[in-house]
Design a protein around this motif. Sequence first.
Motif, short mmCIF file in Angstrom:
data_model
loop_
_atom_site.label_atom_id
_atom_site.label_comp_id
_atom_site.label_asym_id
_atom_site.label_seq_id
_atom_site.Cartn_x
_atom_site.Cartn_y
_atom_site.Cartn_z
N SER A 39 0.80 -1.23 0.00
CA SER A 39 0.00 0.00 0.00
C SER A 39 0.84 1.28 0.00
N LYS A 40 2.06 1.19 -0.46
CA LYS A 40 2.92 2.37 -0.56
C LYS A 40 3.37 2.53 -2.01
N VAL A 41 3.60 3.78 -2.41
CA VAL A 41 4.11 4.04 -3.75
C VAL A 41 5.57 3.57 -3.79
N ASP A 125 -3.28 10.55 -4.21
CA ASP A 125 -4.33 11.08 -3.33
C ASP A 125 -5.68 10.42 -3.61
N SER A 126 -5.97 10.13 -4.87
CA SER A 126 -7.25 9.51 -5.21
C SER A 126 -7.33 8.07 -4.76
N LEU A 127 -6.21 7.35 -4.80
CA LEU A 127 -6.22 5.94 -4.42
C LEU A 127 -5.94 5.72 -2.93
N SER A 128 -5.35 6.70 -2.26
CA SER A 128 -4.97 6.52 -0.84
C SER A 128 -6.12 6.12 0.07
N PRO A 129 -7.30 6.73 -0.04
CA PRO A 129 -8.38 6.30 0.85
C PRO A 129 -8.75 4.83 0.66
N ILE A 130 -8.59 4.34 -0.51
CA ILE A 130 -8.93 2.94 -0.82
C ILE A 130 -7.91 2.00 -0.21
#
Length: 173
Positions: A39-41, A125-130
Amino acid sequence: MEQFFKDLSQQILSNVKPDEHVMLNFWGENSHFTRFNQSKVRQNGFVSDATLSITLITNQRTCSTSFSLTKNASNDLAMSLEHLDVLRSDIVFLPEDPFIVFPKEGKSSSQIQTGELLSISQVVDSLSPIIQDVDLAGIWASGNIFVGYANSKGLFHWFATDSFSFDYSLITE
């Protein structure tokens, strides 16, 4: 890219000899990707490539080559003409092909599909909540892909589309 291919193909095809038929296929992409692991870039990057295929038909023989382009018009034209000359020298050693499909005249076309892709700064930012409460591994890819075709009979086709995908796996205990 359509104008780039159109200009390049016109210049290449202006060098075709009267007893030759030439077909050009062009494809590539301008894309952005982000790789995730735990879950990290882990990687953020770009792909910008273009490939040209030249098919030469003469004296009932056919010969082809494909190569990557630099997207520099003068370099790519010089490289394309060199490859065309190599095809001319190689084709004389090939047997006649009874199944040749000659290029045809016809109506040219251009189709461009645009979309609303996330900007590079919006992806994480768009995928982080997921992905914040899960163990995710995957890749986000988005951008423009394109294909083109031109031949010595004057036919020109172009297709480009914006596209995206998010391919991922969720890892659980």
